[in-house]
Motif scaffolding. Structure first.
Motif, mmCIF file in Angstrom:
data_model
loop_
_atom_site.group_PDB
_atom_site.id
_atom_site.type_symbol
_atom_site.label_atom_id
_atom_site.label_comp_id
_atom_site.label_asym_id
_atom_site.label_seq_id
_atom_site.Cartn_x
_atom_site.Cartn_y
_atom_site.Cartn_z
ATOM 1 N N ARG A 1 -0.937 5.098 9.182
ATOM 2 C CA ARG A 1 0.272 4.273 9.109
ATOM 3 C C ARG A 1 1.499 5.186 8.979
ATOM 4 N NH1 ARG A 1 -3.732 1.767 9.790
ATOM 5 N NH2 ARG A 1 -2.831 2.197 11.820
ATOM 6 N N ASP B 1 2.103 1.965 -3.365
ATOM 7 C CA ASP B 1 1.041 2.455 -4.248
ATOM 8 C C ASP B 1 0.768 3.939 -4.030
ATOM 9 O OD1 ASP B 1 0.572 0.163 -5.590
ATOM 10 O OD2 ASP B 1 -1.278 -0.382 -4.554
ATOM 11 N N ASP B 2 0.588 4.348 -2.789
ATOM 12 C CA ASP B 2 0.182 5.733 -2.517
ATOM 13 C C ASP B 2 0.524 6.088 -1.070
ATOM 14 O OD1 ASP B 2 -1.142 8.140 -2.017
ATOM 15 O OD2 ASP B 2 -2.713 7.661 -3.458
ATOM 16 N N LEU C 1 0.676 8.964 0.523
ATOM 17 C CA LEU C 1 -0.151 9.954 1.213
ATOM 18 C C LEU C 1 -1.429 9.317 1.752
ATOM 19 C CD1 LEU C 1 -0.475 12.860 2.059
ATOM 20 C CD2 LEU C 1 -1.436 13.363 -0.189
ATOM 21 N N ALA C 2 -2.100 8.557 0.889
ATOM 22 C CA ALA C 2 -3.322 7.882 1.327
ATOM 23 C C ALA C 2 -2.997 6.906 2.449
ATOM 24 C CB ALA C 2 -3.953 7.137 0.151
ATOM 25 N N PHE C 3 -1.838 6.298 2.346
ATOM 26 C CA PHE C 3 -1.373 5.344 3.352
ATOM 27 C C PHE C 3 -1.216 6.037 4.720
ATOM 28 C CE2 PHE C 3 2.364 3.159 5.274
ATOM 29 C CZ PHE C 3 1.815 1.892 5.401
ATOM 30 N N SER C 4 -0.589 7.217 4.727
ATOM 31 C CA SER C 4 -0.406 7.964 5.978
ATOM 32 C C SER C 4 -1.755 8.378 6.562
ATOM 33 C CB SER C 4 0.426 9.224 5.749
ATOM 34 O OG SER C 4 1.630 8.895 5.147
ATOM 35 N N MET C 5 -2.682 8.712 5.654
ATOM 36 C CA MET C 5 -3.988 9.190 6.114
ATOM 37 C C MET C 5 -4.772 8.082 6.810
ATOM 38 S SD MET C 5 -5.610 12.044 6.226
ATOM 39 C CE MET C 5 -6.606 11.807 7.686
ATOM 40 N N LEU C 6 -4.343 6.838 6.625
ATOM 41 C CA LEU C 6 -5.009 5.738 7.332
ATOM 42 C C LEU C 6 -4.396 5.511 8.716
ATOM 43 C CD1 LEU C 6 -5.477 3.129 4.465
ATOM 44 C CD2 LEU C 6 -7.113 4.780 5.339
ATOM 45 N N ALA D 1 0.832 -1.203 0.000
ATOM 46 C CA ALA D 1 0.000 0.000 0.000
ATOM 47 C C ALA D 1 0.868 1.256 0.000
ATOM 48 C CB ALA D 1 -0.918 -0.005 1.218
#
Lengths: 252, 303
Positions: B172, B162-163, B165-170, B159
Protein backbone atom coordinates in the motif's frame (compact mmCIF):
# COMPACT_ATOMS: atom_id res chain seq x y z
CA UNK A 1 16.90 -23.55 -11.99
CA UNK A 2 16.74 -19.75 -11.96
CA UNK A 3 16.54 -17.95 -8.65
CA UNK A 4 13.46 -16.14 -7.47
CA UNK A 5 15.51 -13.72 -5.42
CA UNK A 6 19.05 -12.94 -6.45
CA UNK A 7 21.29 -10.84 -4.20
CA UNK A 8 24.72 -9.79 -5.47
CA UNK A 9 27.46 -7.86 -3.66
CA UNK A 10 25.05 -6.28 -1.19
CA UNK A 11 26.78 -3.86 1.20
CA UNK A 12 25.46 -1.69 3.98
CA UNK A 13 27.01 -0.06 7.00
CA UNK A 14 25.65 2.33 9.60
CA UNK A 15 28.61 4.47 10.56
CA UNK A 16 31.24 1.94 11.56
CA UNK A 17 28.85 -0.97 11.99
CA UNK A 18 28.76 -3.25 8.97
CA UNK A 19 25.43 -5.05 8.65
CA UNK A 20 25.95 -6.38 5.11
CA UNK A 21 29.37 -7.14 3.68
CA UNK A 22 29.25 -8.14 -0.01
CA UNK A 23 26.41 -10.59 0.46
CA UNK A 24 25.62 -12.94 -2.41
CA UNK A 25 22.52 -15.04 -1.89
CA UNK A 26 19.98 -16.91 -4.02
CA UNK A 27 16.50 -18.06 -3.10
CA UNK A 28 15.03 -20.73 -5.35
CA UNK A 29 11.35 -21.43 -5.98
CA UNK A 30 9.87 -24.02 -3.66
CA UNK A 31 12.91 -24.07 -1.39
CA UNK A 32 13.18 -22.93 2.21
CA UNK A 33 16.45 -21.30 3.20
CA UNK A 34 17.29 -20.82 6.86
CA UNK A 35 19.34 -17.81 7.96
CA UNK A 36 21.33 -18.75 11.03
CA UNK A 37 23.62 -16.58 13.08
CA UNK A 38 24.00 -14.87 16.44
CA UNK A 39 22.18 -11.65 17.32
CA UNK A 40 23.64 -8.74 15.38
CA UNK A 41 24.81 -10.92 12.50
CA UNK A 42 22.74 -8.85 10.07
CA UNK A 43 19.87 -11.25 9.40
CA UNK A 44 17.02 -8.82 9.95
CA UNK A 45 19.06 -6.06 8.29
CA UNK A 46 19.28 -8.26 5.21
CA UNK A 47 15.47 -8.52 5.19
CA UNK A 48 15.21 -4.76 5.56
CA UNK A 49 17.55 -4.26 2.62
CA UNK A 50 15.57 -6.65 0.44
CA UNK A 51 12.29 -4.96 1.36
CA UNK A 52 13.58 -1.47 0.69
CA UNK A 53 13.16 -0.36 4.30
CA UNK A 54 16.89 0.42 4.29
CA UNK A 55 18.84 1.60 1.24
CA UNK A 56 21.95 -0.43 0.39
CA UNK A 57 25.35 1.23 -0.11
CA UNK A 58 26.14 -1.08 -3.01
CA UNK A 59 25.00 -4.25 -4.69
CA UNK A 60 21.91 -5.46 -6.50
CA UNK A 61 18.74 -7.33 -5.63
CA UNK A 62 16.57 -8.96 -8.28
CA UNK A 63 13.15 -10.51 -7.90
CA UNK A 64 12.27 -12.87 -10.75
CA UNK A 65 14.98 -11.19 -12.81
CA UNK A 66 13.67 -7.65 -12.23
CA UNK A 67 15.88 -5.20 -10.40
CA UNK A 68 14.46 -3.78 -7.18
CA UNK A 69 16.90 -0.90 -7.11
CA UNK A 70 15.40 2.39 -5.96
CA UNK A 71 11.90 0.97 -5.65
CA UNK A 72 9.91 1.89 -2.55
CA UNK A 73 8.72 -0.87 -0.22
CA UNK A 74 5.14 -0.90 -1.46
CA UNK A 75 6.21 -1.46 -5.07
CA UNK A 76 8.42 -4.37 -4.07
CA UNK A 77 5.43 -5.87 -2.29
CA UNK A 78 3.31 -5.44 -5.39
CA UNK A 79 5.94 -7.35 -7.37
CA UNK A 80 5.44 -10.35 -5.13
CA UNK A 81 7.65 -9.84 -2.10
CA UNK A 82 6.11 -10.49 1.30
CA UNK A 83 7.49 -10.65 4.81
CA UNK A 84 6.62 -11.08 8.44
CA UNK A 85 8.18 -9.12 11.29
CA UNK A 86 10.11 -10.15 14.34
CA UNK A 87 7.91 -7.85 16.43
CA UNK A 88 4.70 -8.81 14.58
CA UNK A 89 3.57 -5.36 13.40
CA UNK A 90 -0.08 -6.31 13.10
CA UNK A 91 -2.71 -3.58 13.01
CA UNK A 92 -4.20 -3.46 16.52
CA UNK A 93 -7.21 -1.36 15.48
CA UNK A 94 -8.33 -3.99 12.98
CA UNK A 95 -9.80 -7.45 13.37
CA UNK A 96 -7.85 -10.50 12.22
CA UNK A 97 -9.97 -10.58 9.07
CA UNK A 98 -9.36 -6.91 8.29
CA UNK A 99 -5.62 -7.37 8.86
CA UNK A 100 -5.71 -9.95 6.09
CA UNK A 101 -8.00 -7.89 3.86
CA UNK A 102 -5.20 -5.35 3.40
CA UNK A 103 -2.77 -7.96 2.16
CA UNK A 104 -3.50 -8.56 -1.54
CA UNK A 105 -0.99 -7.19 -4.05
CA UNK A 106 -3.79 -5.13 -5.54
CA UNK A 107 -6.11 -3.81 -2.85
CA UNK A 108 -9.71 -2.95 -3.66
CA UNK A 109 -9.35 0.70 -2.67
CA UNK A 110 -5.80 1.45 -3.77
CA UNK A 111 -7.13 4.04 -6.19
CA UNK A 112 -9.32 6.70 -4.65
CA UNK A 113 -10.92 7.36 -8.04
CA UNK A 114 -12.26 3.80 -8.02
CA UNK A 115 -13.58 4.24 -4.48
CA UNK A 116 -15.52 7.32 -5.52
CA UNK A 117 -16.71 6.34 -8.97
CA UNK A 118 -16.59 2.56 -9.33
CA UNK A 119 -18.39 1.12 -6.32
CA UNK A 120 -19.31 -2.06 -8.20
CA UNK A 121 -15.66 -2.84 -8.91
CA UNK A 122 -14.73 -2.16 -5.29
CA UNK A 123 -17.46 -4.51 -4.09
CA UNK A 124 -16.24 -7.24 -6.44
CA UNK A 125 -12.61 -6.81 -5.33
CA UNK A 126 -13.61 -6.82 -1.68
CA UNK A 127 -15.64 -10.00 -2.12
CA UNK A 128 -12.73 -11.67 -3.90
CA UNK A 129 -10.26 -10.63 -1.17
CA UNK A 130 -12.68 -11.79 1.52
CA UNK A 131 -13.00 -15.23 -0.08
CA UNK A 132 -9.24 -15.48 -0.29
CA UNK A 133 -8.83 -14.37 3.33
CA UNK A 134 -11.43 -16.92 4.47
CA UNK A 135 -9.59 -19.64 2.62
CA UNK A 136 -6.25 -18.71 4.21
CA UNK A 137 -7.81 -18.40 7.68
CA UNK A 138 -9.34 -21.82 7.18
CA UNK A 139 -6.02 -23.34 6.18
CA UNK A 140 -4.16 -21.77 9.09
CA UNK A 141 -6.85 -22.71 11.60
CA UNK A 142 -7.66 -19.06 12.37
CA UNK A 143 -11.28 -19.06 11.21
CA UNK A 144 -12.79 -19.12 14.71
CA UNK A 145 -11.02 -15.89 15.63
CA UNK A 146 -11.48 -14.06 12.32
CA UNK A 147 -13.48 -11.24 13.92
CA UNK A 148 -11.32 -10.88 17.04
CA UNK A 149 -9.06 -7.96 17.72
CA UNK A 150 -5.43 -8.96 17.35
CA UNK A 151 -4.57 -8.00 20.92
CA UNK A 152 -7.26 -10.35 22.24
CA UNK A 153 -5.66 -13.50 20.78
CA UNK A 154 -2.65 -15.48 21.96
CA UNK A 155 0.88 -14.55 20.96
CA UNK A 156 1.23 -17.69 18.87
CA UNK A 157 -2.00 -16.90 17.05
CA UNK A 158 -0.71 -13.37 16.41
CA UNK A 159 2.40 -14.86 14.80
CA UNK A 160 0.18 -17.03 12.67
CA UNK A 161 -1.89 -13.99 11.65
CA UNK A 162 1.35 -12.34 10.54
CA UNK A 163 2.11 -15.31 8.29
CA UNK A 164 -1.49 -15.45 7.05
CA UNK A 165 -1.43 -11.73 6.21
CA UNK A 166 1.78 -12.19 4.23
CA UNK A 167 0.13 -15.07 2.36
CA UNK A 168 -2.56 -12.74 1.02
CA UNK A 169 0.10 -11.28 -1.27
CA UNK A 170 0.31 -14.52 -3.27
CA UNK A 171 4.01 -13.81 -3.08
CA UNK A 172 6.83 -15.17 -5.21
CA UNK A 173 9.25 -14.71 -2.33
CA UNK A 174 8.43 -14.80 1.37
CA UNK A 175 10.70 -13.62 4.17
CA UNK A 176 9.86 -14.89 7.66
CA UNK A 177 11.52 -13.12 10.56
CA UNK A 178 11.54 -15.40 13.61
CA UNK A 179 8.12 -16.94 13.03
CA UNK A 180 8.60 -19.38 15.92
CA UNK A 181 9.96 -17.11 18.67
CA UNK A 182 7.65 -17.55 21.65
CA UNK A 183 5.41 -20.07 19.89
CA UNK A 184 4.57 -23.47 21.33
CA UNK A 185 2.33 -26.48 20.95
CA UNK A 186 -0.43 -26.60 18.41
CA UNK A 187 0.40 -23.22 16.87
CA UNK A 188 3.95 -24.40 16.29
CA UNK A 189 2.64 -27.27 14.20
CA UNK A 190 0.24 -24.97 12.34
CA UNK A 191 3.00 -22.52 11.38
CA UNK A 192 5.22 -25.38 10.34
CA UNK A 193 2.51 -26.82 8.13
CA UNK A 194 1.70 -23.41 6.67
CA UNK A 195 5.33 -22.82 5.68
CA UNK A 196 5.58 -26.28 4.12
CA UNK A 197 2.42 -25.72 2.09
CA UNK A 198 3.63 -22.35 0.83
CA UNK A 199 6.96 -23.82 -0.24
CA UNK A 200 5.18 -26.68 -1.99
CA UNK A 201 3.30 -24.13 -4.09
CA UNK A 202 6.59 -22.88 -5.53
CA UNK A 203 7.30 -19.86 -3.35
CA UNK A 204 10.91 -19.09 -2.41
CA UNK A 205 11.13 -18.78 1.36
CA UNK A 206 13.80 -17.42 3.65
CA UNK A 207 13.49 -17.91 7.41
CA UNK A 208 15.38 -16.20 10.20
CA UNK A 209 15.03 -18.40 13.26
CA UNK A 210 16.87 -19.26 16.45
CA UNK A 211 14.88 -22.44 17.01
CA UNK A 212 17.33 -25.01 15.65
CA UNK A 213 14.79 -27.83 15.64
CA UNK A 214 12.45 -25.78 13.48
CA UNK A 215 15.25 -24.87 11.07
CA UNK A 216 16.32 -28.49 10.82
CA UNK A 217 12.79 -29.77 10.26
CA UNK A 218 11.82 -27.22 7.71
CA UNK A 219 14.74 -25.80 5.79
CA UNK A 220 16.18 -27.40 2.69
CA UNK A 221 19.35 -25.47 3.22
CA UNK A 222 20.99 -23.13 5.69
CA UNK A 223 23.18 -20.06 5.52
CA UNK A 224 25.37 -18.98 8.41
CA UNK A 225 25.77 -15.23 8.83
CA UNK A 226 28.20 -13.41 11.07
CA UNK A 227 29.03 -9.69 11.22
CA UNK A 228 27.22 -8.97 7.96
CA UNK A 229 28.96 -11.76 6.06
CA UNK A 230 27.72 -15.06 4.69
CA UNK A 231 30.26 -17.44 6.20
CA UNK A 232 28.90 -20.79 5.09
CA UNK A 233 26.11 -22.37 3.11
CA UNK A 234 25.04 -25.98 3.23
CA UNK A 235 22.64 -28.43 4.79
CA UNK A 236 21.45 -27.40 8.23
CA UNK A 237 23.00 -30.56 9.77
CA UNK A 238 26.33 -29.61 8.28
CA UNK A 239 26.20 -26.06 9.64
CA UNK A 240 25.17 -27.17 13.12
CA UNK A 241 27.94 -29.75 13.23
CA UNK A 242 30.65 -27.26 12.26
CA UNK A 243 32.59 -26.53 15.49
CA UNK A 244 33.88 -23.19 14.16
CA UNK A 245 30.35 -21.89 13.47
CA UNK A 246 29.05 -23.18 16.79
CA UNK A 247 31.81 -21.25 18.49
CA UNK A 248 30.85 -18.05 16.66
CA UNK A 249 27.18 -18.60 17.47
CA UNK A 250 27.62 -19.14 21.18
CA UNK A 251 30.68 -16.89 21.49
CA UNK A 252 32.61 -19.44 23.50
CA UNK B 1 -34.35 36.37 12.96
CA UNK B 2 -31.21 37.19 10.98
CA UNK B 3 -29.23 36.53 14.15
CA UNK B 4 -30.59 32.99 14.41
CA UNK B 5 -29.95 32.39 10.71
CA UNK B 6 -26.34 33.49 11.14
CA UNK B 7 -25.85 31.09 14.02
CA UNK B 8 -27.39 28.25 12.02
CA UNK B 9 -25.17 29.07 9.03
CA UNK B 10 -22.11 29.11 11.28
CA UNK B 11 -23.09 25.80 12.84
CA UNK B 12 -23.50 24.26 9.37
CA UNK B 13 -20.19 25.65 8.12
CA UNK B 14 -18.31 24.50 11.21
CA UNK B 15 -19.86 21.05 11.02
CA UNK B 16 -18.39 20.85 7.50
CA UNK B 17 -15.03 22.22 8.67
CA UNK B 18 -14.76 20.08 11.78
CA UNK B 19 -15.84 16.88 10.02
CA UNK B 20 -13.43 17.37 7.13
CA UNK B 21 -10.67 18.29 9.59
CA UNK B 22 -11.39 15.10 11.55
CA UNK B 23 -10.95 13.17 8.31
CA UNK B 24 -7.45 14.64 7.98
CA UNK B 25 -6.21 14.69 11.57
CA UNK B 26 -8.33 11.94 13.13
CA UNK B 27 -8.97 9.26 10.55
CA UNK B 28 -5.80 9.74 8.52
CA UNK B 29 -3.59 10.85 11.43
CA UNK B 30 -2.11 13.80 9.52
CA UNK B 31 -0.95 16.45 11.95
CA UNK B 32 -1.85 19.80 10.46
CA UNK B 33 -3.80 22.69 11.93
CA UNK B 34 -3.91 24.82 8.78
CA UNK B 35 -7.41 23.73 7.82
CA UNK B 36 -8.84 27.30 7.78
CA UNK B 37 -6.46 28.38 5.02
CA UNK B 38 -8.24 26.02 2.63
CA UNK B 39 -11.52 27.48 3.87
CA UNK B 40 -10.01 30.86 2.96
CA UNK B 41 -8.84 29.73 -0.48
CA UNK B 42 -12.33 28.44 -1.24
CA UNK B 43 -13.87 31.70 -0.07
CA UNK B 44 -11.51 33.93 -2.05
CA UNK B 45 -11.54 31.86 -5.25
CA UNK B 46 -15.31 31.65 -5.27
CA UNK B 47 -15.78 35.32 -4.38
CA UNK B 48 -13.34 36.53 -7.04
CA UNK B 49 -14.68 34.27 -9.79
CA UNK B 50 -18.29 35.31 -9.24
CA UNK B 51 -17.47 38.97 -8.66
CA UNK B 52 -14.99 39.54 -11.48
CA UNK B 53 -16.09 37.18 -14.22
CA UNK B 54 -19.75 36.88 -13.30
CA UNK B 55 -19.54 33.13 -12.94
CA UNK B 56 -22.75 31.59 -11.51
CA UNK B 57 -22.31 31.22 -7.77
CA UNK B 58 -22.84 27.43 -7.50
CA UNK B 59 -20.13 26.92 -10.09
CA UNK B 60 -17.77 29.39 -8.42
CA UNK B 61 -18.24 27.65 -5.06
CA UNK B 62 -17.33 24.38 -6.72
CA UNK B 63 -14.27 26.02 -8.28
CA UNK B 64 -13.33 27.29 -4.81
CA UNK B 65 -13.40 23.72 -3.58
CA UNK B 66 -11.26 22.51 -6.46
CA UNK B 67 -8.87 25.43 -5.88
CA UNK B 68 -8.44 24.45 -2.22
CA UNK B 69 -8.00 20.81 -3.21
CA UNK B 70 -5.23 21.66 -5.66
CA UNK B 71 -3.58 24.13 -3.27
CA UNK B 72 -3.40 21.42 -0.61
CA UNK B 73 -1.10 19.42 -2.87
CA UNK B 74 1.38 22.33 -2.87
CA UNK B 75 1.82 21.72 0.84
CA UNK B 76 1.30 17.99 1.18
CA UNK B 77 3.32 16.62 -1.73
CA UNK B 78 6.69 18.13 -0.72
CA UNK B 79 6.08 17.79 3.05
CA UNK B 80 4.80 14.22 3.05
CA UNK B 81 7.57 12.96 0.78
CA UNK B 82 9.97 13.74 3.61
CA UNK B 83 7.99 12.73 6.66
CA UNK B 84 4.57 13.17 8.21
CA UNK B 85 6.00 15.47 10.87
CA UNK B 86 6.95 18.14 8.36
CA UNK B 87 3.34 18.62 7.34
CA UNK B 88 2.56 20.55 10.53
CA UNK B 89 5.36 23.06 9.97
CA UNK B 90 4.79 23.34 6.23
CA UNK B 91 1.06 23.85 6.61
CA UNK B 92 1.36 26.53 9.29
CA UNK B 93 3.93 28.33 7.14
CA UNK B 94 1.58 28.08 4.19
CA UNK B 95 -1.34 29.39 6.23
CA UNK B 96 0.43 32.38 7.78
CA UNK B 97 2.35 33.19 4.60
CA UNK B 98 -0.74 33.16 2.45
CA UNK B 99 -2.66 35.36 4.91
CA UNK B 100 0.14 37.94 4.84
CA UNK B 101 0.24 37.74 1.05
CA UNK B 102 -3.50 38.30 0.82
CA UNK B 103 -3.19 41.40 3.01
CA UNK B 104 -0.88 42.98 0.45
CA UNK B 105 -2.85 42.04 -2.64
CA UNK B 106 -5.19 44.91 -3.34
CA UNK B 107 -6.81 43.08 -6.23
CA UNK B 108 -8.44 40.78 -3.69
CA UNK B 109 -9.20 43.49 -1.18
CA UNK B 110 -5.95 43.53 0.79
CA UNK B 111 -6.01 43.75 4.57
CA UNK B 112 -9.32 45.66 4.47
CA UNK B 113 -11.07 42.64 3.04
CA UNK B 114 -13.14 41.82 0.00
CA UNK B 115 -16.59 43.44 -0.10
CA UNK B 116 -19.69 43.21 -2.25
CA UNK B 117 -19.39 39.54 -2.94
CA UNK B 118 -22.43 38.44 -5.00
CA UNK B 119 -25.11 36.83 -2.91
CA UNK B 120 -26.87 33.61 -3.79
CA UNK B 121 -30.46 32.38 -3.31
CA UNK B 122 -31.21 35.05 -0.69
CA UNK B 123 -32.70 37.64 -3.07
CA UNK B 124 -35.03 35.16 -4.73
CA UNK B 125 -35.94 32.78 -1.94
CA UNK B 126 -35.01 34.55 1.30
CA UNK B 127 -32.39 33.79 3.90
CA UNK B 128 -34.11 30.59 4.95
CA UNK B 129 -33.22 28.96 1.64
CA UNK B 130 -29.52 29.57 2.23
CA UNK B 131 -29.75 28.17 5.75
CA UNK B 132 -31.36 25.04 4.32
CA UNK B 133 -28.66 24.78 1.65
CA UNK B 134 -25.81 25.04 4.17
CA UNK B 135 -27.36 22.60 6.64
CA UNK B 136 -28.11 20.15 3.83
CA UNK B 137 -24.53 20.32 2.57
CA UNK B 138 -23.31 19.84 6.15
CA UNK B 139 -25.41 16.68 6.32
CA UNK B 140 -24.07 15.46 2.98
CA UNK B 141 -20.48 16.09 4.16
CA UNK B 142 -20.99 14.13 7.37
CA UNK B 143 -22.55 11.22 5.49
CA UNK B 144 -19.85 11.25 2.81
CA UNK B 145 -17.05 11.13 5.39
CA UNK B 146 -18.80 8.34 7.26
CA UNK B 147 -19.18 6.40 4.02
CA UNK B 148 -15.52 6.90 3.13
CA UNK B 149 -14.12 6.00 6.55
CA UNK B 150 -16.29 2.92 7.03
CA UNK B 151 -15.42 1.49 3.62
CA UNK B 152 -12.22 -0.11 2.33
CA UNK B 153 -10.51 3.28 2.25
CA UNK B 154 -11.18 3.72 5.97
CA UNK B 155 -9.68 0.31 6.62
CA UNK B 156 -6.54 1.50 4.84
CA UNK B 157 -6.35 4.75 6.80
CA UNK B 158 -6.76 2.84 10.07
CA UNK B 159 -3.99 0.40 9.23
CA UNK B 160 -1.70 3.18 8.08
CA UNK B 161 -2.21 5.01 11.38
CA UNK B 162 -1.43 1.84 13.30
CA UNK B 163 1.81 0.90 11.54
CA UNK B 164 2.96 2.63 8.40
CA UNK B 165 5.93 0.34 7.72
CA UNK B 166 3.92 -2.87 7.93
CA UNK B 167 1.28 -1.14 5.84
CA UNK B 168 3.80 -0.34 3.06
CA UNK B 169 5.10 -3.90 3.18
CA UNK B 170 1.63 -5.09 2.16
CA UNK B 171 1.91 -3.08 -1.06
CA UNK B 172 0.00 0.00 0.00
CA UNK B 173 1.25 3.46 -0.95
CA UNK B 174 1.07 5.51 2.25
CA UNK B 175 2.22 8.82 0.74
CA UNK B 176 -0.46 8.78 -1.92
CA UNK B 177 -3.21 8.05 0.61
CA UNK B 178 -2.05 10.95 2.78
CA UNK B 179 -1.92 13.37 -0.16
CA UNK B 180 -5.35 12.20 -1.35
CA UNK B 181 -7.06 12.46 2.04
CA UNK B 182 -5.44 15.84 2.74
CA UNK B 183 -6.76 17.02 -0.64
CA UNK B 184 -10.30 15.75 -0.01
CA UNK B 185 -10.43 17.35 3.45
CA UNK B 186 -9.07 20.62 2.07
CA UNK B 187 -11.45 20.59 -0.90
CA UNK B 188 -14.45 20.19 1.42
CA UNK B 189 -13.16 23.09 3.54
CA UNK B 190 -12.88 25.13 0.34
CA UNK B 191 -16.54 24.54 -0.45
CA UNK B 192 -17.45 25.70 3.07
CA UNK B 193 -15.39 28.84 2.36
CA UNK B 194 -17.42 29.58 -0.75
CA UNK B 195 -20.66 29.09 1.17
CA UNK B 196 -19.44 31.55 3.80
CA UNK B 197 -18.40 34.19 1.27
CA UNK B 198 -21.70 34.31 -0.59
CA UNK B 199 -23.79 34.60 2.57
CA UNK B 200 -21.88 37.19 4.57
CA UNK B 201 -20.59 38.86 1.37
CA UNK B 202 -17.45 40.09 3.10
CA UNK B 203 -14.19 38.26 3.80
CA UNK B 204 -10.86 39.45 5.18
CA UNK B 205 -7.55 37.60 5.57
CA UNK B 206 -7.38 37.80 9.38
CA UNK B 207 -10.53 35.71 9.73
CA UNK B 208 -8.63 32.62 8.66
CA UNK B 209 -5.71 32.72 11.09
CA UNK B 210 -4.58 30.58 13.98
CA UNK B 211 -7.60 31.54 16.10
CA UNK B 212 -9.80 29.83 13.54
CA UNK B 213 -7.41 26.86 13.53
CA UNK B 214 -7.69 26.45 17.26
CA UNK B 215 -11.48 26.74 17.12
CA UNK B 216 -11.78 23.89 14.60
CA UNK B 217 -9.24 21.78 16.48
CA UNK B 218 -11.15 22.33 19.73
CA UNK B 219 -14.38 21.21 18.08
CA UNK B 220 -12.83 17.95 16.95
CA UNK B 221 -11.06 17.27 20.26
CA UNK B 222 -14.09 18.13 22.43
CA UNK B 223 -16.53 16.26 20.19
CA UNK B 224 -14.40 13.15 19.77
CA UNK B 225 -11.93 12.30 17.04
CA UNK B 226 -12.61 9.57 14.49
CA UNK B 227 -16.33 9.52 15.14
CA UNK B 228 -19.12 10.53 12.82
CA UNK B 229 -21.04 12.65 15.30
CA UNK B 230 -18.14 13.93 17.43
CA UNK B 231 -17.15 16.85 15.19
CA UNK B 232 -20.86 17.66 14.68
CA UNK B 233 -21.50 17.89 18.41
CA UNK B 234 -18.22 19.75 18.90
CA UNK B 235 -19.19 22.30 16.26
CA UNK B 236 -22.66 22.84 17.73
CA UNK B 237 -21.44 23.14 21.33
CA UNK B 238 -18.60 25.50 20.49
CA UNK B 239 -20.77 27.67 18.28
CA UNK B 240 -23.57 27.97 20.81
CA UNK B 241 -21.46 28.48 23.90
CA UNK B 242 -20.18 31.98 22.98
CA UNK B 243 -23.78 32.95 22.15
CA UNK B 244 -24.95 31.88 25.60
CA UNK B 245 -22.40 34.12 27.24
CA UNK B 246 -23.66 37.13 25.32
CA UNK B 247 -26.99 36.80 27.13
CA UNK B 248 -25.34 37.75 30.41
CA UNK B 249 -25.11 41.36 29.21
CA UNK B 250 -21.48 41.70 30.15
CA UNK B 251 -19.45 44.66 28.88
CA UNK B 252 -17.52 43.90 25.67
CA UNK B 253 -14.18 44.37 27.47
CA UNK B 254 -14.94 41.31 29.57
CA UNK B 255 -16.88 39.32 26.96
CA UNK B 256 -13.98 38.87 24.53
CA UNK B 257 -11.42 37.55 27.03
CA UNK B 258 -14.11 35.42 28.67
CA UNK B 259 -14.78 33.58 25.41
CA UNK B 260 -11.06 32.99 24.92
CA UNK B 261 -10.75 31.67 28.47
CA UNK B 262 -13.72 29.40 27.93
CA UNK B 263 -12.22 27.81 24.80
CA UNK B 264 -8.81 27.34 26.37
CA UNK B 265 -10.35 26.04 29.59
CA UNK B 266 -12.47 23.61 27.64
CA UNK B 267 -9.47 22.18 25.78
CA UNK B 268 -7.48 21.84 29.02
CA UNK B 269 -10.43 20.24 30.78
CA UNK B 270 -10.88 17.67 28.04
CA UNK B 271 -7.17 16.93 27.76
CA UNK B 272 -7.04 16.03 31.45
CA UNK B 273 -10.44 14.57 32.10
CA UNK B 274 -11.68 13.13 28.84
CA UNK B 275 -9.00 13.07 26.13
CA UNK B 276 -11.21 10.90 23.91
CA UNK B 277 -13.80 13.69 23.69
CA UNK B 278 -17.55 13.62 24.34
CA UNK B 279 -18.02 10.70 21.96
CA UNK B 280 -15.15 8.22 22.23
CA UNK B 281 -14.18 6.34 19.08
CA UNK B 282 -14.39 2.55 19.14
CA UNK B 283 -10.95 0.97 19.36
CA UNK B 284 -11.78 -1.61 16.72
CA UNK B 285 -12.47 -0.52 13.17
CA UNK B 286 -15.65 -2.09 11.87
CA UNK B 287 -16.57 -1.62 8.24
CA UNK B 288 -20.04 -0.66 7.18
CA UNK B 289 -20.94 -4.15 5.97
CA UNK B 290 -20.64 -6.63 8.78
CA UNK B 291 -19.15 -9.88 7.56
CA UNK B 292 -21.83 -12.41 6.96
CA UNK B 293 -21.32 -15.80 8.56
CA UNK B 294 -18.83 -15.72 11.40
CA UNK B 295 -19.97 -13.10 13.92
CA UNK B 296 -17.90 -13.88 16.98
CA UNK B 297 -16.52 -11.07 19.06
CA UNK B 298 -16.44 -8.12 16.70
CA UNK B 299 -19.77 -6.75 17.80
CA UNK B 300 -18.55 -3.42 19.14
CA UNK B 301 -20.62 -0.85 17.34
CA UNK B 302 -18.98 2.13 15.79
CA UNK B 303 -20.20 5.48 17.06
Amino acid sequence: MSSTLEIRGLCKSFGGIVVADSIDLDLSPGRVLGLIGPNGAGKTSLFNLVCGVVKPDAGSIRLDGQSLEGLPTYQRARMGLARTWQNLRLFPSLSVMDNLMLGPRVYSADRLVDVLFRPAQIRANEAEARDRARDILERTGLSPIAQSRVQDISFGQQKLVGVARALMNDARCLLLDEPMAGVEGQTYALIQKAVRDIAASGVAICVVEHNVAFIRDLCDEGVFMFAGKVLARGSVEQLIADPHLTELYFGT
Amino acid sequence: MDFVYSILIFIGLFVILASSFDLVIGHCGLISIAHPIFYAIGAYVSAMLSKQSGMPVPLSILCGGVGALLASALVSVPALRVSGDYLLIASIGFQLGLIELAKHFHEIGGAGGLTNIPSFLIKDFGRESYVVLVLALAGVTVLFIRWLTQGPYGRMMTAMRDDELAFSMLGRNAIWIKVAVFAIGSGIAGIAGGLYAHYFRFIEPDQFGLLQSSAVLTMVVVGGMRTTMGPVIGAIVLQLMPQVITFFNLPPSILGPLQGLLFTGLVLFFMFVRPQGLLPAADLWVGRKPLEGAGHSGKEARS
